[in-house]
Design an enzyme around this catalytic site. Structure first.
Site, short mmCIF file in Angstrom:
data_model
loop_
_atom_site.label_atom_id
_atom_site.label_comp_id
_atom_site.label_asym_id
_atom_site.label_seq_id
_atom_site.Cartn_x
_atom_site.Cartn_y
_atom_site.Cartn_z
N GLY A 64 -12.18 -5.20 5.77
CA GLY A 64 -13.53 -5.72 6.02
C GLY A 64 -14.36 -5.69 4.75
CE LYS A 107 -3.76 -2.47 2.27
NZ LYS A 107 -4.25 -2.96 3.58
N1 HSE Z 1 -5.45 -7.49 5.30
C1 HSE Z 1 -5.70 -6.15 4.92
C2 HSE Z 1 -5.72 -5.30 6.18
C3 HSE Z 1 -7.02 -6.07 4.22
O1 HSE Z 1 -5.81 -5.87 7.27
O2 HSE Z 1 -5.60 -4.09 6.09
C4 HSE Z 1 -7.31 -4.72 3.61
O3 HSE Z 1 -6.40 -4.40 2.61
#
Ligand code: HSE
Length: 401
Positions: free
Chosen positions: A297, A200
């Site tokens: 979620g 991210k």
């Molecule tokens: N596994 C990721 C989190 C899901 O917990 O942020 C959302 O991208």
């Protein structure tokens, strides 16, 4: 009527169907057209599901159907999602996705391909779950020169850290709850080792820099070394422990990293708890702007995918462009990055600590015995690593924001 296909009927894919069902009128109003799922691609069948008659197992049916204009890729992973996305774009279908792994690995290439075919590749749900941060960066604040982005980007780890801090819960049992709630990745190592936050960060850094920041170039630490004792010390310091993804321009260099940080309680990021994410973006004219919301979620993430579908419907016949060229960005080593560090060592290591680190601030915590803990003066990552290596009885460290 706009017909779409959903690839992958797992947590996010089934969430997309739910958002389109429950909010059908709002979606139509916002898009200016009805949006209907024509196909759902999955390896499995879903007997009894409301959309069971739409489930198919052959992607070729979707890609060769001229009625399908938008494809929601909610499969996750690189393949076959990458191949399917390329084929869809080449066939003149827009794609929107929640797949951060794919966007981090091939986003700029897919945006380029979308442009070539006059369609769009959108990925709002790939960062910050339901938070509309990417569209805002690409639209409302695109004119800003962004200097830094700092965020809590992984819901699972923030949920774990919050429960460990507030309830003294143990790591494994909280992780299990996060998995049950649909927050965690299929392989939760991606969450707890920081890989998900790293991807991210790479996506945000690419949008910020306008170039392709590769996730492999981002220094990454997860949360597996954090213990209950670290939280005891953090409380003494009036700080919270959060896994942060960050990138910044400084002295002509571009830095990016993911690691757990101690953050003073009076900073907004210190108060972002549970599955919530927050992303602080600093623009040269705007100053700080903070995006906050549910970072993981089913419904929150699916809502972001549907927002992309709506954007595509509103821009039919047009390519929605990203300032994210398929040109590798140069990411500086974190060695020259400067900050304070919180360090723990055996009680016997005190003189070694004072000798090595000089002007330190001791941190006393009545709940932890047999240790010497301190905050270092500001120093570069390089200097710190050298000193920590030599520290007698060294136990661990955390960075300070
Ligand atoms: N596994 C990721 C989190 C899901 O917990 O942020 C959302 O991208």
């Amino acid at each position: 009527m706009t017909k779409i296909a959903v690839l992958g009927y797992g947590t996010v894919g089934s969430g997309v169907a739910e958002v389109l069902d429950v909010n059908a009128e709002h979606v139509e109003d916002s898009a200016g057209d009805k949006v209907e799922i024509k196909y759902i691609l999955d390896l499995r069948d879903f007997p009894g599901d409301k959309h069971e008659d739409k489930v198919i197992h052959d992607f070729e049916v979707i890609v060769s159907d001229p009625e399908v204009e938008v494809i929601c890729e909610t499969m996750g992973g690189i393949e076959p999602a990458f191949t399917f996305s390329k084929k869809a774009l080449e066939s003149g279908k827009s794609v929107c996705t929640s797949n951060k792994e794919l966007v981090a690995a091939h986003g700029p290439e897919l945006v380029e391909l979308a442009k070539k075919n006059n369609v769009s590749y959108l990925f709002e749900a790939s960062v910050g779950g339901g938070i509309p941060v990417l569209r805002s960066m690409n639209d409302s604040i695109r004119h800003e020169r962004l200097d830094s982005i700092t965020g809590i980007l992984n819901g699972t780890t923030n949920y774990i850290l919050t429960k460990m801090d507030q309830e003294g819960a143990d790591f494994d049992s909280v992780l299990k709850v996060a998995q049950d709630k649909g927050y965690a990745e299929r392989n939760p190592e991606a969450d707890i080792e920081g890989h998900d936050a790293c991807r991210k960060t790479a996506i945000l850094a690419s949008i910020m820099s306008g170039q392709f920041v590769k996730h492999e170039d981002i220094y990454t630490e997860g949360i597996t070394k954090i213990t209950g004792e670290d939280f005891e010390y953090a409380r003494e310091l009036h700080m919270a422990i959060k896994l942060l993804g960050s990138c910044k321009r400084e002295d002509g260099k571009f830095f990016a990293m993911v690691a757990p940080f101690l953050i003073p309680f009076d900073e907004a990021l210190a108060n972002v708890n549970g599955v919530f994410n927050a992303i602080n973006v600093h623009g040269n004219m705007l100053g700080d702007v903070m995006y906050y919301g549910k970072g993981a979620g089913k419904k929150a993430t699916a809502s972001a995918v549907v927002a992309d579908v709506i954007d595509i419907v509103r821009h039919k016949g047009k390519h929605i462009d990203w300032n994210m060229k398929n040109v590798p960005a140069e990411v500086a080593s974190i060695n020259d990055d400067v900050r304070n560090f919180f360090v723990r060592c055996d009680a016997a290591g005190e003189s070694s600590a004072r000798e090595l680190f000089g002007d330190i601030k001791e941190v006393v915590c009545s709940k932890v015995n047999g240790e010497f803990a301190f905050v270092s003066p500001e120093m570069s990552e390089r200097d710190f690593a050298e000193k920590f290596e030599k520290l007698s009885g060294a136990k661990g460290y955390l960075r300070l924001l």
